[in-house]
Design an enzyme around this catalytic site. Sequence first.
Site, PDB file in Angstrom:
ATOM      1  N   SER A  43      -9.506   1.992   2.669  1.00 11.81           N
ATOM      2  CA  SER A  43      -8.645   2.771   1.809  1.00 11.81           C
ATOM      3  C   SER A  43      -7.648   1.901   1.034  1.00 11.81           C
ATOM      4  O   SER A  43      -7.031   2.368   0.082  1.00 11.81           O
ATOM      5  CB  SER A  43      -7.871   3.802   2.654  1.00 11.81           C
ATOM      6  OG  SER A  43      -7.011   3.182   3.595  1.00 11.81           O
ATOM      7  N   LYS A  85       0.840  -1.194   0.000  1.00 14.45           N
ATOM      8  CA  LYS A  85       0.000   0.000   0.000  1.00 14.45           C
ATOM      9  C   LYS A  85       0.878   1.248   0.000  1.00 14.45           C
ATOM     10  O   LYS A  85       1.882   1.305   0.726  1.00 14.45           O
ATOM     11  CB  LYS A  85      -0.912  -0.021   1.229  1.00 14.45           C
ATOM     12  CG  LYS A  85      -1.923   1.117   1.293  1.00 14.45           C
ATOM     13  CD  LYS A  85      -2.847   0.926   2.482  1.00 14.45           C
ATOM     14  CE  LYS A  85      -3.885   2.031   2.590  1.00 14.45           C
ATOM     15  NZ  LYS A  85      -4.834   1.790   3.688  1.00 14.45           N
ATOM     16  N   SER A 101      -9.953  -0.308   6.805  1.00 15.97           N
ATOM     17  CA  SER A 101      -9.351  -0.114   5.485  1.00 15.97           C
ATOM     18  C   SER A 101      -8.827  -1.389   4.849  1.00 15.97           C
ATOM     19  O   SER A 101      -8.628  -1.437   3.638  1.00 15.97           O
ATOM     20  CB  SER A 101      -8.210   0.906   5.578  1.00 15.97           C
ATOM     21  OG  SER A 101      -8.703   2.188   5.861  1.00 15.97           O
TER      22      SER A 101
END
Length: 610
Positions: free
Chosen positions: A156, A82, A180
């Site tokens: 996210s 990420k 997330s």
Amino acid sequence: MNSDQVPGPRPTIAAMLDAYRRGEVTLVDVVDEFSEAVATRGDDGTWITVVSRTDLLAAAAAIDARPDARSLPLYGIPFGVKDSIDVAGYPTTLACPDYAHTPDSTAPAVQALLDAGAIFVGKTSLDQFATGLNGTRTPHTIPRSVYGNDMISGGSSSGSALAVALGQVPFCVATDTAGSGRVPAALNGIVGWKPSRGLISTTGLVPACKSLDCITLMASTVEDLDLVFDVVCGEDPADGWSRPRGSRYDGHDITVGLPDPGQLEFFGDTTMADAHSAARSSLPEHGFRTTAVDLTPFLDAGSLLYQGPWVAERLVEFDDFLTEHSDSIVPVVRDIFLGGRAYTAVDAFRALQTLQQLRARVEQLWTTMDVMVVPTIGTTFTVTEVLADPIACNTALGHYTHFGNLLDLTAVAVPVGLTEDGRPVSLMVIGPALADDTVLAVAAELLGERRVVSTPSAAAESAVETLDIVVAGHHLSGERANPQLLDLGGSLVEATTTAPTYTLLRIGTSDPTPGLLRVPFGGSAIDVERWRLPVASLAVLAGRLPAVLALGRVQLADGSDVLGYVCDATVQTGADRHTVDDISEFGGWRAYSRAIKSIPDISTAAQEIS
């Protein structure tokens, strides 16, 4: 709504390792397959930075050149990271080009994977500044779920979930502060696991809410999660929330807590409600006992996250950027950041006190169940729906995930099929802190995976009588005297705390000894560990006791009364000749040790804390 595409078979770590061993595939083959897959899809919102084929081939050659290459636990396994986690030499952007910086060092969790032979292939997309659960809050291409129909990817960690769901990589490293990691996993039909906070180092992660952030893992199977976790799990002195993993699942019967259906919210989505009901009704078929549980304190805690001062914690990292580069921030994210400025210290302490009361209520509920099962998400949304009402949709997506880190829980999103109209259905298995192995055992059972359980044989249990002992200082995991317990056949039962009736003393100065002392007033809960040893080892331990310590009874947070190291009577009465200082404010010996390593003047540190 009918799905216009259903994900096909996905590679797993276990299958890739087997293919390497059999000589059926090479690292070059894997690099070429990944590069071609990304190029074929083009800019679909999965990746922000992709490592070039040339650099991937160089990385593969470097792995093969290592003398121990084939024995590496993750030999040749590609993975994504990420884009809020640092990898040296590659920009960390948090989906905000003006914020981008290129770090010189790699996050320890990622470095552990590289050391284990895995191949870093790129940085995955995310909601800007990891602020959102839907995947649309980005200046880049908005990603969509692999199930099509303009359905959001979730966020996210949107790109991490997509990279796994598309089969481009078998696993990704992501994050989870409010859901997330779990929400995008649910929307893409994969497994998303948020371990207990502190089990994977967050050093090298640009924080969203540092007190809540967790590094998480996404994969297609629990077996793959186990393989990766064994590599990345480890205590990190640079991470103030770091702690050792809990005990392994021992095969005992598992009781699953289920909220009353009337407490579950599906936001008018009856199709999803029906699918969840069917999935939950199958739990007894998997061998689980079920019991009723009140969801109220969990939801009340969740409401504190975005309706309370934790929003302001994001400004610890981003307030200066907000002031200087406001126009660089996606409008909905900017508005959330600006809202954080409205909270006061009074608001923060009020919320902390409320949360502590809710934690106490939830702690009692774990005495009646091993895990709790709820929906991961109550409904799905299209990109158009989220853009039209970004706050309400995002709040709905986090309904079952917001409370996880506030209450210090572990949780995993588990795909369990499709709704009648072709959307993914996900159950979330939740457990108390450090019950990670039990949570994964439930997930594996739901997925039909066979998982090794560390159950002692009946013969061994009957042959060796054991006792439990509580340690609070040098015998803690990783501390200098811990090998004594291991050499005596000891095993960690749990990391826990005492009842709030103790002080932690530092006895002596040049080589201090920590000691627990029970007090009638003004006590604290002190971090301790509970170890199980053969009874025969008691005489050995007694013979090694420092003069200032004794073996006595220690009351733990769960009310149990266990043998443990306590202060000798001379310390308790003040008759000893050693310097004795109360260090209870640190909450435990590890926290104290970290503090004295980073702060030369302990007296000054104490003044700052007070």
